[in-house]
Design a protein around this motif. Structure first.
Motif, mmCIF file in Angstrom:
data_model
loop_
_atom_site.group_PDB
_atom_site.id
_atom_site.type_symbol
_atom_site.label_atom_id
_atom_site.label_comp_id
_atom_site.label_asym_id
_atom_site.label_seq_id
_atom_site.Cartn_x
_atom_site.Cartn_y
_atom_site.Cartn_z
ATOM 1 N N UNK A 48 0.825 -1.210 0.000
ATOM 2 C CA UNK A 48 0.000 0.000 0.000
ATOM 3 C C UNK A 48 0.857 1.257 0.000
ATOM 4 N N UNK A 49 1.987 1.199 0.745
ATOM 5 C CA UNK A 49 2.903 2.338 0.787
ATOM 6 C C UNK A 49 3.522 2.572 -0.582
ATOM 7 N N UNK A 50 3.933 1.490 -1.241
ATOM 8 C CA UNK A 50 4.504 1.604 -2.591
ATOM 9 C C UNK A 50 3.472 2.166 -3.569
ATOM 10 N N UNK A 51 2.211 1.728 -3.399
ATOM 11 C CA UNK A 51 1.142 2.236 -4.263
ATOM 12 C C UNK A 51 0.954 3.730 -4.056
ATOM 13 N N UNK A 52 0.981 4.165 -2.776
ATOM 14 C CA UNK A 52 0.830 5.593 -2.481
ATOM 15 C C UNK A 52 1.969 6.404 -3.082
ATOM 16 N N UNK A 53 3.204 5.871 -2.976
ATOM 17 C CA UNK A 53 4.355 6.561 -3.547
ATOM 18 C C UNK A 53 4.241 6.655 -5.064
ATOM 19 N N UNK A 226 0.558 16.880 -1.317
ATOM 20 C CA UNK A 226 1.257 16.527 -2.563
ATOM 21 C C UNK A 226 2.742 16.831 -2.465
ATOM 22 N N UNK A 227 3.094 17.954 -1.821
ATOM 23 C CA UNK A 227 4.497 18.312 -1.677
ATOM 24 C C UNK A 227 5.277 17.279 -0.883
ATOM 25 N N UNK A 228 4.727 16.848 0.259
ATOM 26 C CA UNK A 228 5.405 15.861 1.091
ATOM 27 C C UNK A 228 5.430 14.506 0.397
ATOM 28 N N UNK A 229 4.364 14.171 -0.336
ATOM 29 C CA UNK A 229 4.354 12.904 -1.085
ATOM 30 C C UNK A 229 5.446 12.913 -2.149
ATOM 31 N N UNK A 230 5.610 14.057 -2.783
ATOM 32 C CA UNK A 230 6.651 14.201 -3.791
ATOM 33 C C UNK A 230 8.032 13.988 -3.178
ATOM 34 N N UNK A 231 8.245 14.577 -1.996
ATOM 35 C CA UNK A 231 9.511 14.418 -1.283
ATOM 36 C C UNK A 231 9.741 12.959 -0.922
ATOM 37 N N UNK A 232 8.719 12.315 -0.342
ATOM 38 C CA UNK A 232 8.852 10.926 0.094
ATOM 39 C C UNK A 232 9.108 9.993 -1.090
ATOM 40 N N UNK A 233 8.460 10.262 -2.220
ATOM 41 C CA UNK A 233 8.651 9.405 -3.395
ATOM 42 C C UNK A 233 10.069 9.531 -3.932
ATOM 43 N N UNK A 234 10.619 10.747 -3.918
ATOM 44 C CA UNK A 234 11.995 10.942 -4.379
ATOM 45 C C UNK A 234 12.995 10.320 -3.405
ATOM 46 N N UNK A 235 12.714 10.425 -2.118
ATOM 47 C CA UNK A 235 13.572 9.782 -1.112
ATOM 48 C C UNK A 235 13.615 8.278 -1.344
ATOM 49 N N UNK A 236 12.452 7.718 -1.636
ATOM 50 C CA UNK A 236 12.361 6.277 -1.895
ATOM 51 C C UNK A 236 13.119 5.907 -3.173
ATOM 52 N N UNK A 237 13.037 6.731 -4.197
ATOM 53 C CA UNK A 237 13.671 6.436 -5.479
ATOM 54 C C UNK A 237 15.193 6.375 -5.380
ATOM 55 N N UNK A 238 15.789 7.152 -4.482
ATOM 56 C CA UNK A 238 17.247 7.153 -4.355
ATOM 57 C C UNK A 238 17.715 6.293 -3.176
ATOM 58 N N UNK A 239 16.791 5.451 -2.662
ATOM 59 C CA UNK A 239 17.120 4.539 -1.548
ATOM 60 C C UNK A 239 17.675 5.300 -0.342
ATOM 61 N N UNK A 240 17.075 6.421 -0.053
ATOM 62 C CA UNK A 240 17.489 7.228 1.094
ATOM 63 C C UNK A 240 16.474 7.088 2.223
ATOM 64 N N UNK A 241 16.760 7.702 3.344
ATOM 65 C CA UNK A 241 15.813 7.762 4.460
ATOM 66 C C UNK A 241 15.679 9.221 4.891
ATOM 67 N N UNK A 256 18.166 13.877 6.016
ATOM 68 C CA UNK A 256 18.111 12.927 4.899
ATOM 69 C C UNK A 256 19.440 12.193 4.830
ATOM 70 N N UNK A 257 19.390 10.874 4.874
ATOM 71 C CA UNK A 257 20.605 10.067 4.789
ATOM 72 C C UNK A 257 20.564 9.298 3.462
ATOM 73 N N UNK A 258 21.640 9.443 2.684
ATOM 74 C CA UNK A 258 21.647 8.824 1.354
ATOM 75 C C UNK A 258 23.029 8.281 1.032
#
Length: 258
Positions: A48-53, A226-241, A256-258
Protein backbone atom coordinates in the motif's frame (compact mmCIF):
# COMPACT_ATOMS: atom_id res chain seq x y z
CA UNK A 1 3.42 -51.48 43.64
CA UNK A 2 1.40 -54.12 41.83
CA UNK A 3 1.16 -54.56 38.10
CA UNK A 4 -2.13 -52.67 37.70
CA UNK A 5 -0.74 -49.60 39.48
CA UNK A 6 2.35 -49.66 37.26
CA UNK A 7 0.13 -49.77 34.18
CA UNK A 8 -1.89 -46.82 35.52
CA UNK A 9 1.28 -44.81 36.13
CA UNK A 10 2.47 -45.60 32.62
CA UNK A 11 -0.90 -44.64 31.14
CA UNK A 12 -1.05 -41.40 33.13
CA UNK A 13 2.51 -40.53 32.16
CA UNK A 14 1.84 -41.35 28.51
CA UNK A 15 -1.37 -39.31 28.57
CA UNK A 16 0.49 -36.39 30.14
CA UNK A 17 3.12 -36.55 27.38
CA UNK A 18 0.37 -36.74 24.75
CA UNK A 19 -1.37 -33.73 26.30
CA UNK A 20 1.87 -31.76 26.50
CA UNK A 21 2.65 -32.64 22.89
CA UNK A 22 -0.81 -31.46 21.80
CA UNK A 23 -0.41 -28.22 23.76
CA UNK A 24 3.01 -27.63 22.16
CA UNK A 25 1.67 -28.44 18.70
CA UNK A 26 -1.26 -26.06 19.16
CA UNK A 27 1.05 -23.40 20.60
CA UNK A 28 3.46 -23.60 17.66
CA UNK A 29 0.57 -23.77 15.19
CA UNK A 30 -1.14 -20.64 16.47
CA UNK A 31 2.19 -18.85 16.98
CA UNK A 32 3.20 -19.63 13.42
CA UNK A 33 -0.23 -18.60 12.19
CA UNK A 34 0.11 -15.29 14.06
CA UNK A 35 3.60 -14.72 12.63
CA UNK A 36 2.36 -15.46 9.10
CA UNK A 37 -0.59 -13.10 9.59
CA UNK A 38 1.75 -10.35 10.83
CA UNK A 39 4.07 -10.90 7.86
CA UNK A 40 1.11 -10.70 5.48
CA UNK A 41 -0.09 -7.49 7.15
CA UNK A 42 3.44 -6.07 6.92
CA UNK A 43 3.65 -6.97 3.23
CA UNK A 44 0.23 -5.43 2.61
CA UNK A 45 1.34 -2.22 4.35
CA UNK A 46 4.50 -2.15 2.22
CA UNK A 47 2.46 -2.74 -0.94
CA UNK A 48 0.00 0.00 0.00
CA UNK A 49 2.90 2.34 0.79
CA UNK A 50 4.50 1.60 -2.59
CA UNK A 51 1.14 2.24 -4.26
CA UNK A 52 0.83 5.59 -2.48
CA UNK A 53 4.36 6.56 -3.55
CA UNK A 54 3.67 5.52 -7.14
CA UNK A 55 0.40 7.47 -7.08
CA UNK A 56 2.26 10.49 -5.70
CA UNK A 57 4.89 10.27 -8.45
CA UNK A 58 2.23 9.99 -11.17
CA UNK A 59 0.16 12.80 -9.65
CA UNK A 60 3.24 15.02 -9.39
CA UNK A 61 4.21 14.28 -12.98
CA UNK A 62 0.70 15.05 -14.22
CA UNK A 63 0.59 18.32 -12.28
CA UNK A 64 4.00 19.23 -13.68
CA UNK A 65 2.87 18.46 -17.24
CA UNK A 66 -0.30 20.46 -16.75
CA UNK A 67 1.67 23.43 -15.41
CA UNK A 68 4.14 23.28 -18.32
CA UNK A 69 1.30 22.99 -20.83
CA UNK A 70 -0.43 25.97 -19.20
CA UNK A 71 2.79 28.01 -19.28
CA UNK A 72 3.39 27.13 -22.93
CA UNK A 73 -0.17 28.08 -23.84
CA UNK A 74 -0.46 31.25 -21.78
CA UNK A 75 3.06 32.64 -21.98
CA UNK A 76 4.65 31.32 -25.14
CA UNK A 77 1.81 30.59 -27.58
CA UNK A 78 -0.14 33.77 -26.86
CA UNK A 79 2.94 35.97 -27.29
CA UNK A 80 4.04 34.21 -30.49
CA UNK A 81 0.49 34.58 -31.82
CA UNK A 82 0.65 38.37 -31.32
CA UNK A 83 4.14 38.40 -32.89
CA UNK A 84 2.68 36.60 -35.91
CA UNK A 85 -0.18 39.10 -36.21
CA UNK A 86 2.21 42.05 -35.92
CA UNK A 87 4.52 40.50 -38.52
CA UNK A 88 1.61 40.21 -40.94
CA UNK A 89 0.85 43.90 -40.36
CA UNK A 90 4.39 44.76 -41.46
CA UNK A 91 3.92 42.82 -44.67
CA UNK A 92 0.28 43.30 -45.58
CA UNK A 93 -0.49 46.89 -44.59
CA UNK A 94 0.88 50.29 -45.39
CA UNK A 95 2.14 51.79 -42.15
CA UNK A 96 3.56 55.17 -41.37
CA UNK A 97 7.12 55.27 -40.11
CA UNK A 98 5.89 55.79 -36.53
CA UNK A 99 3.45 52.86 -36.76
CA UNK A 100 6.13 50.68 -38.35
CA UNK A 101 8.54 51.47 -35.51
CA UNK A 102 5.86 50.79 -32.88
CA UNK A 103 4.95 47.41 -34.39
CA UNK A 104 8.62 46.45 -34.75
CA UNK A 105 9.35 47.45 -31.15
CA UNK A 106 6.35 45.42 -29.97
CA UNK A 107 7.57 42.36 -31.89
CA UNK A 108 11.04 42.67 -30.31
CA UNK A 109 9.57 43.02 -26.78
CA UNK A 110 7.18 40.07 -27.16
CA UNK A 111 9.89 37.87 -28.69
CA UNK A 112 12.20 38.72 -25.78
CA UNK A 113 9.50 37.86 -23.22
CA UNK A 114 8.70 34.58 -25.00
CA UNK A 115 12.40 33.69 -25.00
CA UNK A 116 12.70 34.56 -21.31
CA UNK A 117 9.67 32.44 -20.43
CA UNK A 118 10.89 29.48 -22.49
CA UNK A 119 14.21 29.64 -20.63
CA UNK A 120 12.34 29.70 -17.30
CA UNK A 121 10.32 26.61 -18.28
CA UNK A 122 13.51 24.82 -19.37
CA UNK A 123 15.17 25.84 -16.09
CA UNK A 124 12.27 24.37 -14.11
CA UNK A 125 12.58 21.09 -16.00
CA UNK A 126 16.35 20.80 -15.59
CA UNK A 127 18.42 23.65 -14.14
CA UNK A 128 21.29 24.27 -16.61
CA UNK A 129 23.77 24.86 -13.80
CA UNK A 130 23.01 21.37 -12.42
CA UNK A 131 23.78 19.78 -15.77
CA UNK A 132 26.90 21.88 -16.43
CA UNK A 133 28.47 22.44 -13.01
CA UNK A 134 26.93 19.84 -10.69
CA UNK A 135 24.61 19.73 -7.72
CA UNK A 136 26.77 21.83 -5.36
CA UNK A 137 26.61 24.78 -7.77
CA UNK A 138 22.88 24.17 -8.39
CA UNK A 139 22.02 24.26 -4.67
CA UNK A 140 24.19 27.38 -4.24
CA UNK A 141 22.26 29.05 -7.07
CA UNK A 142 18.96 27.93 -5.50
CA UNK A 143 19.99 29.54 -2.20
CA UNK A 144 20.90 32.77 -4.03
CA UNK A 145 17.51 32.79 -5.79
CA UNK A 146 15.65 32.43 -2.46
CA UNK A 147 17.88 35.05 -0.81
CA UNK A 148 17.10 37.50 -3.62
CA UNK A 149 13.46 37.49 -2.48
CA UNK A 150 14.64 39.29 0.72
CA UNK A 151 11.85 37.59 2.70
CA UNK A 152 14.00 34.62 3.69
CA UNK A 153 17.69 34.03 4.40
CA UNK A 154 19.14 30.69 3.24
CA UNK A 155 22.38 29.36 4.74
CA UNK A 156 24.04 26.62 2.67
CA UNK A 157 27.13 24.62 3.61
CA UNK A 158 28.56 21.55 1.88
CA UNK A 159 31.18 19.27 3.49
CA UNK A 160 30.89 16.19 1.27
CA UNK A 161 32.16 15.19 -2.16
CA UNK A 162 29.15 14.95 -4.45
CA UNK A 163 31.30 13.33 -7.14
CA UNK A 164 31.20 10.09 -5.14
CA UNK A 165 27.42 10.02 -5.34
CA UNK A 166 25.56 8.53 -8.30
CA UNK A 167 24.88 11.53 -10.56
CA UNK A 168 21.41 10.16 -11.32
CA UNK A 169 20.50 10.95 -7.71
CA UNK A 170 21.55 14.59 -7.99
CA UNK A 171 18.35 15.85 -9.60
CA UNK A 172 16.22 14.08 -6.96
CA UNK A 173 18.29 15.57 -4.12
CA UNK A 174 17.97 19.00 -5.72
CA UNK A 175 14.19 18.64 -6.15
CA UNK A 176 13.78 17.45 -2.53
CA UNK A 177 15.55 20.57 -1.26
CA UNK A 178 13.62 22.77 -3.69
CA UNK A 179 10.33 21.35 -2.39
CA UNK A 180 11.40 21.71 1.26
CA UNK A 181 12.45 25.32 0.74
CA UNK A 182 9.19 26.14 -1.08
CA UNK A 183 7.24 24.59 1.80
CA UNK A 184 9.26 26.59 4.37
CA UNK A 185 8.55 29.83 2.54
CA UNK A 186 4.92 29.32 1.47
CA UNK A 187 3.49 27.27 4.32
CA UNK A 188 5.97 27.65 7.16
CA UNK A 189 6.41 31.44 6.86
CA UNK A 190 10.08 30.87 7.68
CA UNK A 191 12.63 33.70 7.68
CA UNK A 192 15.72 31.51 8.03
CA UNK A 193 16.56 28.23 6.30
CA UNK A 194 19.66 26.10 6.87
CA UNK A 195 20.93 23.39 4.50
CA UNK A 196 24.09 21.53 5.60
CA UNK A 197 25.65 18.45 3.99
CA UNK A 198 27.94 16.33 6.18
CA UNK A 199 29.39 12.84 6.36
CA UNK A 200 27.99 11.10 9.44
CA UNK A 201 29.63 7.77 10.34
CA UNK A 202 30.43 6.97 6.73
CA UNK A 203 27.04 8.03 5.41
CA UNK A 204 26.18 11.21 3.51
CA UNK A 205 23.46 13.23 5.16
CA UNK A 206 21.67 16.52 4.66
CA UNK A 207 20.46 18.43 7.70
CA UNK A 208 17.63 20.81 6.81
CA UNK A 209 15.93 23.22 9.21
CA UNK A 210 13.85 26.40 9.26
CA UNK A 211 12.41 28.74 11.90
CA UNK A 212 8.86 28.66 10.52
CA UNK A 213 5.58 27.92 12.26
CA UNK A 214 6.11 24.16 11.92
CA UNK A 215 3.43 21.51 12.35
CA UNK A 216 2.68 18.44 14.45
CA UNK A 217 4.92 15.79 12.87
CA UNK A 218 2.91 13.09 14.67
CA UNK A 219 -0.15 14.10 12.67
CA UNK A 220 0.03 11.77 9.64
CA UNK A 221 -2.43 13.91 7.67
CA UNK A 222 0.15 16.74 7.66
CA UNK A 223 2.55 14.49 5.75
CA UNK A 224 0.07 13.48 3.05
CA UNK A 225 0.07 16.68 1.03
CA UNK A 226 1.26 16.53 -2.56
CA UNK A 227 4.50 18.31 -1.68
CA UNK A 228 5.41 15.86 1.09
CA UNK A 229 4.35 12.90 -1.09
CA UNK A 230 6.65 14.20 -3.79
CA UNK A 231 9.51 14.42 -1.28
CA UNK A 232 8.85 10.93 0.09
CA UNK A 233 8.65 9.40 -3.40
CA UNK A 234 12.00 10.94 -4.38
CA UNK A 235 13.57 9.78 -1.11
CA UNK A 236 12.36 6.28 -1.90
CA UNK A 237 13.67 6.44 -5.48
CA UNK A 238 17.25 7.15 -4.36
CA UNK A 239 17.12 4.54 -1.55
CA UNK A 240 17.49 7.23 1.09
CA UNK A 241 15.81 7.76 4.46
CA UNK A 242 14.30 10.92 5.89
CA UNK A 243 13.61 11.73 9.54
CA UNK A 244 11.18 14.62 10.03
CA UNK A 245 10.93 16.51 13.30
CA UNK A 246 8.56 19.43 13.70
CA UNK A 247 6.24 20.96 16.25
CA UNK A 248 3.83 23.89 16.23
CA UNK A 249 5.68 27.20 16.47
CA UNK A 250 9.02 25.37 16.78
CA UNK A 251 10.09 25.21 13.16
CA UNK A 252 10.81 22.27 10.91
CA UNK A 253 13.77 19.88 10.80
CA UNK A 254 14.58 17.02 8.46
CA UNK A 255 17.61 14.75 8.20
CA UNK A 256 18.11 12.93 4.90
CA UNK A 257 20.61 10.07 4.79
CA UNK A 258 21.65 8.82 1.35
Amino acid sequence: MNESEVIKVILYTFSAFILMALVLILFFYFSRKKIIRQEIEKKNLEINYQKELLHAVIETQEDERQRIAQDLHDDISSKLNIVSLNSQMLIGTELSEKEFNEVTENIIKLTGKALENSRRIAHDLLPPVLDKFGIDAAISELAVEFNSAKSVKVYYENNINFETIDSKKHLHIFRILQELMNNSLRHGNAHNISVVFNNDKGKNCCSYSDNGIGFDSNDISKQKGLGMKNIMSRVELINATIDINSALNKGFKAKIIF
